[in-house]
Write a protein that holds these residues in place. Structure first.
Motif, short mmCIF file in Angstrom:
data_model
loop_
_atom_site.label_atom_id
_atom_site.label_comp_id
_atom_site.label_asym_id
_atom_site.label_seq_id
_atom_site.Cartn_x
_atom_site.Cartn_y
_atom_site.Cartn_z
N LEU A 23 -7.64 -0.41 -1.66
CA LEU A 23 -6.88 -0.11 -2.87
C LEU A 23 -7.48 1.10 -3.59
O LEU A 23 -6.75 1.94 -4.11
N ALA A 75 -7.84 3.47 -10.52
CA ALA A 75 -8.58 2.25 -10.20
C ALA A 75 -9.76 2.15 -11.16
O ALA A 75 -10.47 3.12 -11.39
N TYR A 125 -5.08 5.50 4.49
CA TYR A 125 -5.48 5.91 3.14
C TYR A 125 -6.97 6.19 3.09
O TYR A 125 -7.41 7.12 2.41
N ALA A 154 -15.61 -4.36 -4.62
CA ALA A 154 -14.32 -3.97 -4.06
C ALA A 154 -14.53 -3.87 -2.56
O ALA A 154 -14.89 -2.82 -2.04
N PHE A 209 0.83 -1.20 0.00
CA PHE A 209 0.00 0.00 0.00
C PHE A 209 0.87 1.25 0.00
O PHE A 209 0.58 2.21 -0.72
N GLY A 253 -9.95 -4.95 1.52
CA GLY A 253 -8.74 -4.45 0.89
C GLY A 253 -8.97 -3.89 -0.49
O GLY A 253 -8.23 -3.00 -0.94
N GLY A 254 -10.00 -4.34 -1.18
CA GLY A 254 -10.33 -3.78 -2.50
C GLY A 254 -10.76 -2.32 -2.39
O GLY A 254 -10.34 -1.48 -3.20
N LEU A 295 2.34 1.75 -3.45
CA LEU A 295 1.32 2.27 -4.36
C LEU A 295 1.06 3.74 -4.10
O LEU A 295 0.91 4.53 -5.04
N ASP A 296 1.03 4.13 -2.84
CA ASP A 296 0.79 5.52 -2.50
C ASP A 296 1.92 6.42 -2.99
O ASP A 296 1.69 7.56 -3.38
N ILE A 354 -5.11 -0.29 5.74
CA ILE A 354 -5.77 0.62 4.80
C ILE A 354 -6.28 1.89 5.46
O ILE A 354 -6.56 2.88 4.78
N VAL A 356 -6.27 4.29 -2.02
CA VAL A 356 -4.88 4.70 -2.27
C VAL A 356 -4.68 5.23 -3.69
O VAL A 356 -3.68 5.88 -3.98
N CYS A 357 -5.64 5.00 -4.56
CA CYS A 357 -5.52 5.44 -5.96
C CYS A 357 -5.79 6.93 -6.12
O CYS A 357 -6.55 7.53 -5.36
#
Length: 168
Positions: A59, A46, A91, A52, A34, A55-56, A37-38, A88, A62-63
């Motif tokens: 994600l 995304a 984020y 989602a 994560f 964790g989906g 990605l950040d 998560i 974080v996008c």
């Protein structure tokens, strides 16, 4: 269930037998993912089709840009499984704010794409047939920007988030 969903359930089932050390190592790997990605210096988009959850949705948080089909389903469902959304949560809170995070993370409630857009988790909601075109349109916008300026701007936005102008 899709093959991805079956793989996710198999992985979650396998985790039940993990030792404390294995769970910690797995959590550290996921948290590192994560964070990476950040910090990626390019725009992260995304494309959400279907569910989602947990964790989906993390994600998605974080996008940089999230585009979802109108039938997509979201939820910070960790508490329903008896676990914390620890990796998560930074984020999620940054993306949707403390009020929405408390409502949704504490209850594990699933919510529609329209609600996700309303709280800032999603930026664009389209019909499923328009999803790829919406992603391509966003990519076209990003392709017009100078990569070095984008990378520096992403770092800048992270650095100034939550700070007062006088402190920057």
């Amino acid at each position: 269930f899709s093959s991805r969903t079956k793989a996710w359930v198999a992985w979650m089932s396998k985790m039940l037998g993990y030792s404390r050390e294995e769970n910690l190592a797995d959590a550290h790997r996921a948290a590192s993912m994560f964070l990476a990605l950040d910090r990626i210096p390019v725009p992260l988009i995304a494309r959400i089709h279907g569910a989602a959850l947990g964790g989906g949705s993390g994600l998605a948080a974080v996008c940089d840009v999230v585009i979802a089909e109108d039938q997509a389903l979201f939820g910070f469902t960790e508490v329903v499984l008896g676990i914390l959304p620890a990796m998560i949560s930074p984020y999620v809170v940054r993306k949707i704010g403390m009020s929405a995070a408390r409502e949704l993370c504490l209850s594990g409630t699933r919510f529609a794409a329209a609600r996700a857009k309303e709280i800032g988790l999603v930026h664009t909601v389209v019909a499923a047939a328009e999803l790829d075109a919406a992603v391509e349109a966003q990519l076209a916008l990003f392709r017009q920007a100078a990569p070095s300026a984008v990378a520096r701007t992403k770092a800048l936005l992270t650095a100034v988030h939550g700070r007062r102008p006088a402190d920057v």
